[in-house]
Design a protein around this motif. Structure first.
Motif, PDB file in Angstrom:
ATOM      1  N   ALA A   1      -4.679  -9.275  10.576  1.00 20.72           N
ATOM      2  CA  ALA A   1      -3.893  -8.403  11.449  1.00 20.72           C
ATOM      3  C   ALA A   1      -2.407  -8.418  11.110  1.00 20.72           C
ATOM      4  N   TYR A   2      -1.936  -9.469  10.449  1.00 12.74           N
ATOM      5  CA  TYR A   2      -0.506  -9.538  10.118  1.00 12.74           C
ATOM      6  C   TYR A   2      -0.087  -8.422   9.164  1.00 12.74           C
ATOM      7  N   TRP A   3      -1.041  -7.819   8.455  1.00 20.75           N
ATOM      8  CA  TRP A   3      -0.700  -6.684   7.600  1.00 20.75           C
ATOM      9  C   TRP A   3      -0.120  -5.520   8.403  1.00 20.75           C
ATOM     10  N   ALA A   4      -0.535  -5.387   9.656  1.00 21.45           N
ATOM     11  CA  ALA A   4      -0.119  -4.232  10.461  1.00 21.45           C
ATOM     12  C   ALA A   4       1.385  -4.216  10.694  1.00 21.45           C
ATOM     13  N   ALA A   5       2.020  -5.398  10.729  1.00 21.03           N
ATOM     14  CA  ALA A   5       3.467  -5.450  10.972  1.00 21.03           C
ATOM     15  C   ALA A   5       4.277  -5.205   9.704  1.00 21.03           C
ATOM     16  N   MET A   6       3.642  -5.252   8.549  1.00 17.68           N
ATOM     17  CA  MET A   6       4.395  -5.157   7.291  1.00 17.68           C
ATOM     18  C   MET A   6       4.984  -3.775   7.022  1.00 17.68           C
TER      19      MET A   6
ATOM     20  N   SER B   1     -15.354  -7.606   0.173  1.00 19.82           N
ATOM     21  CA  SER B   1     -14.595  -6.538  -0.477  1.00 19.82           C
ATOM     22  C   SER B   1     -14.415  -5.315   0.411  1.00 19.82           C
ATOM     23  N   TRP B   2     -15.508  -4.771   0.944  1.00 19.83           N
ATOM     24  CA  TRP B   2     -15.400  -3.555   1.748  1.00 19.83           C
ATOM     25  C   TRP B   2     -14.628  -3.809   3.035  1.00 19.83           C
ATOM     26  N   ALA B   3     -14.886  -4.933   3.682  1.00 22.77           N
ATOM     27  CA  ALA B   3     -14.188  -5.247   4.932  1.00 22.77           C
ATOM     28  C   ALA B   3     -12.692  -5.394   4.696  1.00 22.77           C
ATOM     29  N   LEU B   4     -12.329  -5.973   3.568  1.00 27.42           N
ATOM     30  CA  LEU B   4     -10.915  -6.163   3.256  1.00 27.42           C
ATOM     31  C   LEU B   4     -10.220  -4.824   3.020  1.00 27.42           C
ATOM     32  N   ALA B   5     -10.863  -3.940   2.270  1.00 29.98           N
ATOM     33  CA  ALA B   5     -10.278  -2.623   2.012  1.00 29.98           C
ATOM     34  C   ALA B   5     -10.121  -1.836   3.304  1.00 29.98           C
ATOM     35  N   LEU B   6     -11.131  -1.875   4.155  1.00 35.05           N
ATOM     36  CA  LEU B   6     -11.075  -1.153   5.422  1.00 35.05           C
ATOM     37  C   LEU B   6      -9.993  -1.732   6.334  1.00 35.05           C
ATOM     38  N   ALA B   7      -9.879  -3.056   6.342  1.00 33.56           N
ATOM     39  CA  ALA B   7      -8.862  -3.690   7.184  1.00 33.56           C
ATOM     40  C   ALA B   7      -7.464  -3.305   6.735  1.00 33.56           C
ATOM     41  N   ARG B   8      -7.275  -3.198   5.440  1.00 33.05           N
ATOM     42  CA  ARG B   8      -5.963  -2.825   4.903  1.00 33.05           C
ATOM     43  C   ARG B   8      -5.575  -1.425   5.372  1.00 33.05           C
ATOM     44  N   VAL B   9      -6.520  -0.500   5.326  1.00 38.62           N
ATOM     45  CA  VAL B   9      -6.246   0.861   5.770  1.00 38.62           C
ATOM     46  C   VAL B   9      -5.982   0.893   7.272  1.00 38.62           C
ATOM     47  N   GLU B  10      -6.783   0.169   8.034  1.00 41.39           N
ATOM     48  CA  GLU B  10      -6.612   0.150   9.491  1.00 41.39           C
ATOM     49  C   GLU B  10      -5.243  -0.424   9.873  1.00 41.39           C
ATOM     50  N   CYS B  11      -4.860  -1.506   9.226  1.00 45.45           N
ATOM     51  CA  CYS B  11      -3.564  -2.117   9.538  1.00 45.45           C
ATOM     52  C   CYS B  11      -2.406  -1.182   9.181  1.00 45.45           C
ATOM     53  N   THR B  12      -2.522  -0.498   8.052  1.00 44.65           N
ATOM     54  CA  THR B  12      -1.466   0.438   7.660  1.00 44.65           C
ATOM     55  C   THR B  12      -1.354   1.577   8.661  1.00 44.65           C
ATOM     56  N   LEU B  13      -2.481   2.114   9.075  1.00 44.19           N
ATOM     57  CA  LEU B  13      -2.468   3.194  10.063  1.00 44.19           C
ATOM     58  C   LEU B  13      -1.818   2.724  11.366  1.00 44.19           C
ATOM     59  N   ILE B  14      -2.168   1.540  11.818  1.00 46.54           N
ATOM     60  CA  ILE B  14      -1.592   1.007  13.058  1.00 46.54           C
ATOM     61  C   ILE B  14      -0.081   0.810  12.899  1.00 46.54           C
TER      62      ILE B  14
ATOM     63  N   CYS C   1       7.345 -11.115   3.414  1.00 49.49           N
ATOM     64  CA  CYS C   1       6.784 -12.395   2.984  1.00 49.49           C
ATOM     65  C   CYS C   1       6.490 -13.309   4.171  1.00 49.49           C
ATOM     66  N   PHE C   2       7.272 -13.188   5.237  1.00 46.31           N
ATOM     67  CA  PHE C   2       6.951 -13.981   6.427  1.00 46.31           C
ATOM     68  C   PHE C   2       5.579 -13.604   6.968  1.00 46.31           C
ATOM     69  N   MET C   3       5.329 -12.304   7.089  1.00 48.28           N
ATOM     70  CA  MET C   3       4.032 -11.880   7.621  1.00 48.28           C
ATOM     71  C   MET C   3       2.902 -12.271   6.673  1.00 48.28           C
ATOM     72  N   LEU C   4       3.120 -12.129   5.356  1.00 48.73           N
ATOM     73  CA  LEU C   4       2.071 -12.444   4.393  1.00 48.73           C
ATOM     74  C   LEU C   4       1.783 -13.938   4.348  1.00 48.73           C
ATOM     75  N   ALA C   5       2.849 -14.754   4.361  1.00 47.63           N
ATOM     76  CA  ALA C   5       2.655 -16.200   4.227  1.00 47.63           C
ATOM     77  C   ALA C   5       2.334 -16.889   5.540  1.00 47.63           C
ATOM     78  N   SER C   6       2.653 -16.264   6.668  1.00 52.06           N
ATOM     79  CA  SER C   6       2.401 -16.911   7.960  1.00 52.06           C
ATOM     80  C   SER C   6       0.924 -16.953   8.307  1.00 52.06           C
ATOM     81  N   GLN C   7       0.171 -15.984   7.763  1.00 54.28           N
ATOM     82  CA  GLN C   7      -1.267 -15.911   8.075  1.00 54.28           C
ATOM     83  C   GLN C   7      -1.472 -15.896   9.595  1.00 54.28           C
ATOM     84  N   ALA C   8      -0.564 -15.227  10.308  1.00 58.24           N
ATOM     85  CA  ALA C   8      -0.624 -15.200  11.770  1.00 58.24           C
ATOM     86  C   ALA C   8      -1.961 -14.636  12.239  1.00 58.24           C
TER      87      ALA C   8
END
Length: 642
Positions: A47-52, A142-155, A453-460
């Motif tokens: 979920a931390y991808w969504a803030a990036m 693989s598929w879950a990761l790709a879908l999560a990336r798109v969902e986080c970007t949209l959010i 990098c904070f969001m990526l490395a924090s693994q929040a």
């Protein structure tokens, strides 16, 4: 109490922070917090991808904000699709090799497109890396990761757009068009002064740099507006016509000096045009009558350039009518596609990703994954810039700050988080600090990398990791960014190299004109050489600390090509054949012996009985003399006496 207040005031001044910055910091933190909270509540993976997206999508104008958001989403979709197609291969090594090819292509595209459209390709390459690298090491996700990336970007995109839209000012395109018209008037003034010999190299360079600035700002200014994008063509026409009229003024001034009265009359006419261009009138009939004592043939180039300039300026006036077919067909600069830099960027980023592919196979671990991800992302980011060595120190500072903050968070806060409410509440102070840094004038640039990098490395939101895993993953991300940043610092893209390559490209075009009379039309030559000159000045404008100055006689290089085209046309006439052949034969060594070649051409001009051939040879000779230092700079071993 007063001392504390004064210290706080001094600190905020040093930080470059004011009330407007405080409000923007709060909005950025709110948008990032909302994006993360929504993604976490929806149980989106990572979920931390969504803030990036928040920190890079935020822009100073609404048009840029809208386009940045759309291209972020489009690039993410494209990258996720490319990543998933790569993951259909059975071999993890083959997947990583194909990823390197995708990254190389996307990185190269950032130098073939301009404006926010290049951002889509940058995001596509980054997203492909984010999807493929973890999945190549953990294929089941693989598929879950790709879908999560798109969902986080949209959010994230929706959050930043909704929070910032009303507070982001509209683009002031009218002021920009007024500035472009005023600069065109300066170009006409320069041509008028050239006719009477009252110009200096500093004025020429100032106007050329200003034209380059207009060119660089045109696409960001046009973002989010259909009319803005329609006017891009007229901006390119205005820039090309401004370059042409400045060069034409210099060329005419070189052979009108004996005719002082005619030159003064023509200069007054050009000054009248400049005055009208600075006004906001539509400029329907902006051209006054030409002087009667000059033959139309001698005025042809200046007249055509002036007409095209006024036509383009009229389309940028506040009360402009819809452009006619003739206005759309007027010559314009060629698109700014730097193929040489694109290929170089593709090779370096693709090579770095390929090296990482073999490293991943040899040492598979989460730390290796983060190091490789850092290499791929930061090599693309820096590679997309004209002068990456300038941004590399800011990037390294931001990465260090972001990873340090994330490590602090993982050691002191994350182990004590129990439940969704505590997760989103404890993350808010870190986001507020990130918003303050992003809104400050001193740290705005490194704050982008710090927050990402904070969001990526924090693994929040992820499970608590061991101390060893936290330290190794933090060091791995620092290592990846450090390798890339130090690589660009040790092997910089120097202004000197850009200057040398661009000048060599212009001279190569001139040599092509000499060999093949049909290789480049007059319009194509101007459009191509004009683009090269503006690109060179744009590169030099990004390096404020360099002592390198643009080569002298840039406009003379335009006149050199123009005069060669004129000479070819005159050489087709039977009476001019002998002089034409002598001139072309002597021009074969114009780069190494510009002065001797110019003297020979002036001697030929004295022997010519045709007035137009005489003028062409004189213009060619003066262009060689004016660009002499630039030509000899390409051949440092040649005696300057030549």
């Amino acid at each position: 109490m007063r001392s504390q207040s004064s210290l706080l005031a001094a600190f905020t001044r040093w930080l470059g922070f004011d009330e407007a910055g405080a409000a923007q910091a709060a909005r950025l933190a709110l948008a990032a917090w909302l994006a993360f909270s929504i993604a976490a509540l929806l149980h989106v993976q990572n979920a931390y991808w969504a803030a990036m997206p928040i920190w890079v999508v935020a822009q100073p104008s609404r048009g840029l904000l809208l386009e940045r958001a759309l291209y972020r989403l489009l690039g993410t979709l494209l990258g996720a699709l490319a990543g998933f197609m790569v993951l259909t291969q059975d071999s993890s090594l083959l997947q990583l090799i194909l990823l390197a090819a995708v990254i190389a292509m996307c990185a190269g595209m950032t130098h073939l497109l301009r404006g926010t459209s290049a951002y889509a390709w940058l995001m596509a390459g980054m997203t492909a890396a984010v999807v493929v690298i973890p999945s190549a090491l953990s294929p089941q996700d693989s598929w879950a990761l790709a879908l999560a990336r798109v969902e986080c970007t949209l959010i994230g995109v929706l959050a930043v757009t909704l929070v910032l839209w009303l507070f982001t000012p509209k683009t002031r395109r009218g002021d920009f068009y007024r500035r472009a018209r005023a600069l065109a008037a300066d170009a006409v003034d320069f041509a008028a002064q050239s006719l009477t010999g009252n110009t200096d190299p500093a004025t020429e360079l100032r106007i050329l740099k200003a034209l380059s600035d207009i060119d660089s700002a045109a696409r960001p200014i046009s973002a989010g507006s259909l009319r803005g994008y329609r006017n891009l063509r007229h901006i390119d026409q205005l820039l090309l016509a401004s370059l042409n009229i400045m060069a034409a003024g210099q060329a005419m001034g070189s052979h009108l000096r004996p005719e002082a009265q005619a030159a003064a009359a023509l200069a007054r006419r050009l000054q009248q045009v400049a005055e009208r261009l600075r006004s906001d009138e539509p400029a329907g009939s902006i051209l006054p009558a030409p002087p009667e004592n000059l033959p139309p043939r001698r005025l042809a180039r200046l007249e055509q350039a002036l007409e095209q300039l006024c036509q383009a300026a009229a389309q940028l006036a506040p009360a402009a009518s819809p452009a006619s077919a003739e206005a759309h067909a007027a010559p314009a600069l060629v698109p700014d596609r730097d193929w040489r830099l694109a290929l170089r960027t593709a090779a370096t980023t693709g090579g770095a990703a390929l090296a990482c592919a073999f490293l991943a196979q040899a040492y598979p671990s989460q730390a290796t994954e983060l190091a490789i991800l850092g290499v791929c992302i930061f090599s693309m980011l820096l590679g997309s810039m004209a002068q990456p060595q300038k941004h590399a120190p800011h990037m390294l500072l931001g990465v260090l700050a972001g990873v340090t903050g994330a490590t602090l968070y993982r050691f002191t806060v994350q182990p004590h988080v129990d439940g969704m409410l505590e997760l989103v509440v404890t993350l808010l102070p870190f986001l507020l600090v990130g918003g303050i840094l992003r809104a400050s004038r001193r740290f705005a640039v490194p704050a982008i990398d710090a927050n990402m990098c904070f969001m990526l490395a924090s693994q929040a939101g992820m499970p608590v990791a061991s101390s060893g895993a936290i330290i190794s993953s933090s060091l791995a991300l620092l290592l990846g960014a450090g390798l890339v940043g130090c690589g660009f610092l040790l092997f910089p893209r120097t202004v000197q190299r850009a200057l040398r390559l661009t000048t060599a490209a212009i001279l190569g075009d001139i040599r092509t004109l000499m060999r093949d009379t049909n290789a480049l039309s007059r319009e194509r030559w101007l459009a191509l050489a004009g683009r090269r000159i503006l690109r060179l000045l744009a590169h030099m404008g990004t390096d404020t600390h360099s002592s390198t100055t643009p080569p002298a006689g840039l406009l003379s290089l335009l006149n050199l090509g123009q005069s060669i085209i004129d000479l070819h046309h005159l050489g087709q006439q039977p009476g001019h054949r002998a002089i034409y052949q002598e001139a072309i034969a002597r021009l074969a060594d114009f780069e190494r012996q510009p002065q001797a070649t110019a003297e020979f051409l002036l001697h030929l001009a004295e022997d010519s009985r045709d007035r137009w051939l005489t003028v062409t040879l004189q213009t060619l000779a003066h262009a060689l003399l004016a660009s002499r230092s630039t030509l000899l700079a390409q051949h440092p071993g040649v005696n300057s006496a030549h």
